[in-house]
Design an enzyme around this catalytic site. Structure first.
Site, short mmCIF file in Angstrom:
data_model
loop_
_atom_site.label_atom_id
_atom_site.label_comp_id
_atom_site.label_asym_id
_atom_site.label_seq_id
_atom_site.Cartn_x
_atom_site.Cartn_y
_atom_site.Cartn_z
NE ARG A 98 61.51 48.97 8.63
CZ ARG A 98 60.22 48.42 8.16
NH1 ARG A 98 59.38 49.31 7.95
NH2 ARG A 98 60.17 47.00 8.05
CG ASP A 158 60.14 46.36 2.54
OD1 ASP A 158 59.36 46.21 3.46
OD2 ASP A 158 61.01 47.32 2.64
NE ARG A 161 59.65 41.42 5.86
CZ ARG A 161 60.18 42.08 6.68
NH1 ARG A 161 59.97 43.27 6.52
NH2 ARG A 161 60.74 41.58 7.55
CG HIS A 185 63.21 48.97 4.91
ND1 HIS A 185 62.30 47.93 4.59
CD2 HIS A 185 63.66 48.89 6.05
CE1 HIS A 185 62.42 46.87 5.65
NE2 HIS A 185 63.46 47.48 6.31
#
Length: 321
Positions: A98, A158, A161, A185
């Site tokens: 990212r 997250d 998840r 993140h």
């Protein structure tokens, strides 16, 4: 399919603007359309014809919802929006982190955010573009808004998840798993093992009560799959969109309804002694934005050190752009 009941009176005048008609922006608009949370959804993109086409397509689903979807002409169409969601930017490609996206998307935010802030000075900005923590900090800087009105989607995805992975391991619905991912993140994210619970019991206690072995290696694997989930999805389909769109709507809901929900989102603050950085911690969300909890999260010494490392890694990138 019968249309849903009419939206409550306090939702009938809610306008939400979405910047970016890519996969995340359009999936978010569709999820929002079906949620009944907004009456006016405006989709804005530099490619106006694409935004128009997406809005036209979604308008054919509006028969089953109580909302209008339309394409905006300029950022001025953000005026009056209760929230503006920014999804625009270069997407993460297979093999990229990212953080690799930072320079291109930072330049985009330097251009877009001041225009949005001028058009909608009282709105709440919700940032979904990656790297989301760095860009949440950028959105705060370029908008001049108070920190509570600039929110990054952060580790809300997250955390979802993580709960999914733990629920699958223990054979319980993820809604009954209370666990959080905090920090970046990204690769330095931190699972808060010390506070993870099922049925009100911490995981080790839950295992002891049920005669289940507490498997450290399995827990590490759950955390690893959580951290690598986006990479795995991108390798297979080139993007992520459904999960993050659902999470963005879940962030919007307590803002629109003044719900005081606790959600792990990113905002600017001081964390683990690191000042002026954006990362995710549980925040209270309501119509005023995201508020840090008055009661600090009770972390172990190791988790506090991990959070500081995560904050410093984000801070380093912020200072490099």
């Amino acid at each position: 399919m019968a249309p849903p009941p009419s939206a409550p009176a306090h939702l009938k005048s809610i306008k939400i603007a979405i910047i970016g008609a890519g996969s995340v922006g359009t999936t978010t608009a569709y999820a929002l359309l079906l949620s009944g949370l907004a009456s006016d959804i405006v989709l804005i993109d530099i490619d106006k014809r694409r935004a128009e086409g997406e809005a036209m397509d979604m308008s054919h689903a509006a028969h089953f919802a109580q909302a209008k979807v339309r394409a905006g002409e300029t950022y001025a169409d953000c005026a009056g929006a209760a929230a503006v969601i920014i999804t625009a930017g270069v997407n993460q490609k297979p093999g990229q982190t990212r953080m690799d996206l930072v320079k291109t998307n930072y330049a985009l935010f330097r251009d877009v955010v001041p225009q949005v802030a001028a058009a909608a000075p009282d709105t709440i900005l919700i940032v979904a573009t990656n790297p989301v923590d760095v860009l949440t900090h950028a959105a705060h800087k370029f908008s001049g808004f108070p920190v509570e009105r600039v929110i990054g989607s952060g580790t809300a995805m997250d955390t979802t998840r993580f709960r999914h992975e733990l629920g699958r391991h223990y054979g319980v619905n993820p809604r009954n798993v209370h666990a959080a991912i905090i920090g970046e993140h990204g690769d330095s994210q931190l699972p808060v093992w010390s506070l993870a619970t099922i049925a009100g019991m911490r995981l080790r206690d839950y295992c002891a009560q049920g005669g289940i072995e507490y498997d450290e290696a399995a827990m590490d694997a759950c955390a690893r799959r959580t951290r690598q989930a986006a990479y795995e999805i991108i390798q297979r389909k080139g993007k992520t969109n459904y999960g993050v769109a659902s999470v963005l709507v879940s962030i919007l809901e307590p803002i629109i309804t003044n719900g005081d929900a606790l959600v792990t989102v990113s905002r600017v603050g001081t964390f683990a002694g690191v000042e002026d950085v954006a990362l995710s911690m549980p925040c209270k969300l309501n119509r005023e934005g995201a508020h840090q909890l008055k009661v600090p999260l009770l972390l172990s010494k190791e988790e506090e050190e991990g959070l500081r490392k995560s904050a410093l890694s984000i801070k380093e990138v912020i200072e490099s752009v």
